[in-house]
Design a protein around this motif. Sequence first.
Motif, mmCIF file in Angstrom:
data_model
loop_
_atom_site.group_PDB
_atom_site.id
_atom_site.type_symbol
_atom_site.label_atom_id
_atom_site.label_comp_id
_atom_site.label_asym_id
_atom_site.label_seq_id
_atom_site.Cartn_x
_atom_site.Cartn_y
_atom_site.Cartn_z
ATOM 1 N N GLU A 92 0.922 -1.317 0.072
ATOM 2 C CA GLU A 92 -0.046 -0.066 0.162
ATOM 3 C C GLU A 92 0.805 1.236 0.134
ATOM 4 O OE1 GLU A 92 -4.213 1.528 2.065
ATOM 5 O OE2 GLU A 92 -2.333 0.778 3.256
ATOM 6 N N ILE A 93 0.404 2.345 -0.735
ATOM 7 C CA ILE A 93 1.140 3.542 -0.666
ATOM 8 C C ILE A 93 -0.101 4.541 -0.301
ATOM 9 C CG2 ILE A 93 1.775 5.556 -2.169
ATOM 10 C CD1 ILE A 93 3.835 3.438 -1.967
ATOM 11 N N VAL A 94 0.468 5.343 0.772
ATOM 12 C CA VAL A 94 -0.695 6.256 1.512
ATOM 13 C C VAL A 94 0.076 7.729 1.127
ATOM 14 C CG1 VAL A 94 -1.639 7.094 3.457
ATOM 15 C CG2 VAL A 94 -1.707 4.595 3.071
ATOM 16 N N LEU A 95 -0.668 8.749 0.794
ATOM 17 C CA LEU A 95 -0.131 10.212 0.579
ATOM 18 C C LEU A 95 -1.009 10.821 1.759
ATOM 19 C CD1 LEU A 95 1.546 12.641 -0.407
ATOM 20 C CD2 LEU A 95 -0.312 12.529 -2.368
ATOM 21 N N VAL A 96 -0.481 11.456 2.327
ATOM 22 C CA VAL A 96 -1.082 12.458 3.257
ATOM 23 C C VAL A 96 -0.814 13.898 3.109
ATOM 24 C CG1 VAL A 96 -1.813 12.948 5.912
ATOM 25 C CG2 VAL A 96 -1.062 10.561 5.159
ATOM 26 N N LEU A 106 -4.961 9.773 0.850
ATOM 27 C CA LEU A 106 -4.998 9.419 -0.356
ATOM 28 C C LEU A 106 -4.252 7.884 -0.454
ATOM 29 C CD1 LEU A 106 -6.233 9.447 -3.499
ATOM 30 C CD2 LEU A 106 -3.875 9.817 -4.052
ATOM 31 N N SER A 107 -5.102 6.682 -0.517
ATOM 32 C CA SER A 107 -4.426 5.323 -0.516
ATOM 33 C C SER A 107 -4.723 4.504 -1.730
ATOM 34 C CB SER A 107 -4.829 4.674 0.673
ATOM 35 O OG SER A 107 -6.220 4.208 0.483
ATOM 36 N N ILE A 108 -3.629 4.016 -2.238
ATOM 37 C CA ILE A 108 -3.461 3.169 -3.322
ATOM 38 C C ILE A 108 -3.122 1.867 -2.998
ATOM 39 C CG2 ILE A 108 -2.609 2.890 -5.697
ATOM 40 C CD1 ILE A 108 -1.962 5.719 -5.567
ATOM 41 N N SER A 118 -11.051 7.354 2.714
ATOM 42 C CA SER A 118 -11.672 6.047 3.018
ATOM 43 C C SER A 118 -12.741 6.035 1.865
ATOM 44 C CB SER A 118 -12.247 5.958 4.316
ATOM 45 O OG SER A 118 -11.060 6.026 5.381
ATOM 46 N N GLN A 119 -12.828 7.139 1.278
ATOM 47 C CA GLN A 119 -14.038 6.800 -0.097
ATOM 48 C C GLN A 119 -13.331 6.542 -1.321
ATOM 49 O OE1 GLN A 119 -17.285 7.168 0.784
ATOM 50 N NE2 GLN A 119 -16.599 7.383 3.041
ATOM 51 N N ILE A 120 -14.008 5.249 -2.073
ATOM 52 C CA ILE A 120 -13.455 4.915 -3.314
ATOM 53 C C ILE A 120 -13.462 5.956 -4.191
ATOM 54 C CG2 ILE A 120 -13.736 3.212 -5.139
ATOM 55 C CD1 ILE A 120 -14.768 1.167 -3.153
#
Length: 584
Positions: A92-96, A106-108, A118-120
């Motif tokens: 997982e990659i998470v950009l805050v 934002l998560s990928i 948390s919304q698609i």
Amino acid sequence: MVAYDVIFCIKSDTESDENICTNGQWDCADFDCPGTCSVEGGSHIRTYDNQLYRFNGECSYVLSKVCRQSLFTVHGELRSCNQNDGETCLVEIVLVLHNTQTTQVLSIKPNGEVNDNSQIAELPYHTSNFTVFQPTTFYIIVQTTIGLQLTVQLVPIMQVYIHLDTSYMGRTCGLCGNYNNIQKDDYRTGNGMIARLPTTFANTWQSRKNCKPVPNLFIDPCTHSIQNEPFASFFCSKLQDQTEIFSACHSKVDVLNFYENCLFDACVCKNQQDCMCAALSSYVRACNEKGIHLDGWRTNLCDSYKNACPESMEYQYLIETCQPTCKSLSVPDPSCIVNFTAIDGCVCKAGTYMKNPDECVEIDACPCYNMGSPVNPGDKVNKNEVTCTCIKGRLICEAREKYRIDCKPPMTYFNCSVEPEGSIGVECLRSCQTLNVDCYSIECISGCVCPGDLLADGTGSCVPSNKCTCIYNDKIYQHLETATIGCSLCTCKNRKWDCEKGEMLGVCTVYGEGNYITFDSRQYRYSGQCEYTLVQVLCELSTYLQDHLSISKSITYCNIFAKQYFGNETPFRAGRHFTDHANH
């Protein structure tokens, strides 16, 4: 072979000769380069300063952030995978993104799922902070407004490339290092110390504090996986073979590190083909960054991925722009102005448009979009009292004759449905009242507009820009028309009021049963049972206050009036309004 402590930065082929090797040492030109950090193969990390190390993590880690400022943080989660000892994967990659009011997360994930808080998020996805899109089925790109770009590879395995603007030089920290063109201090821990070993350094950048530190162990998987080693040696050697397609890039990108990573991954991975092809694609990407494109490199090596494209798509080796989508026919696509390193993958066949992430259709089958909601081909919607039909991905609206007739000359009817894509209609009408106000158009709206450089005057007509109307109390005044504003006589002069500085008569109003408006426009209601003076000039305050209080002891708020006579007439003249808060 090039030592790790040498920094390479070649802007273009024309500048490559500025880096000169003399007596075994590089004499380098001094200029700043955009920073690139990567996590490849689930364990190979290359910092902004080109320091390469291997780390088999078991947690979420801070890959990069601005050290002394809450601006952004990129997290990467590494985990053991495929129930295989020694193999770790980026999962997982998470950009805050931080600002003064909100935090956006934002998560990928490896399957291509993108979530915003948390919304698609359906791609392409655009916000005020970033644009997320998928140029091919193999990659997702995140372009932010703060000089940060993420390129996330999905096929055959998840890998990430973080690109930073030069304005962040010397300001970053995390597993990607501090981006200061000095490799020896890249292992700076979270508490500011410089670690000797990369594992010790990486453990200090855990995002989750419930994770255990990873032990500092290194085992060569090829010496422990005899069954995997022949496969790894045969296919990874293609990178170094002077007769293979990769040799065309050897003079630009040193192949040694990529070859060693390929051997390691192909030996340790359970899915050898995936890891080997990911390692080869990493070298191809590095070559693309130098302008060397290796078309055909997958032939007889990694054909299976390009052959697995969805039926409506085709594989291409070189993609440098956004894909044509059905959505882009209705609204402008911000992703099409994003620059990124050339990539490969499955894209729509020529003449077709992407309807869904893995489906491309002819333009006749494209849905339209009205305020973000899809409209099926042939369906009708009502927009601003005009009927619109979805045709070839665009809403074609009827230009009713009554709208054309209602346009007061010199105004003309602007029909968005026959104008080029991205046109701006009456939603951003140039008028006297909005001349200096920025306008953002979400969709084109048809209606009456002024031709040329004329501006809408607010009355349904047009005026030159030097004869603009003014507005006061919701009323439109023509250029050079006068109005009384407060105590001044004002003249409308090209959108602005020019008011005389001389004094004017004040007005006090009494109306109805006990309703008053003072000279200073204060409005109140008072029903008294006596005769009161409305206006008094130069009254003796103490005398009138005492006289009035003797009559109105039960009133908390008292109006003090006096009366003056002139002959047989009793006109009222200037006066004052008093409020008494004394205890009676």
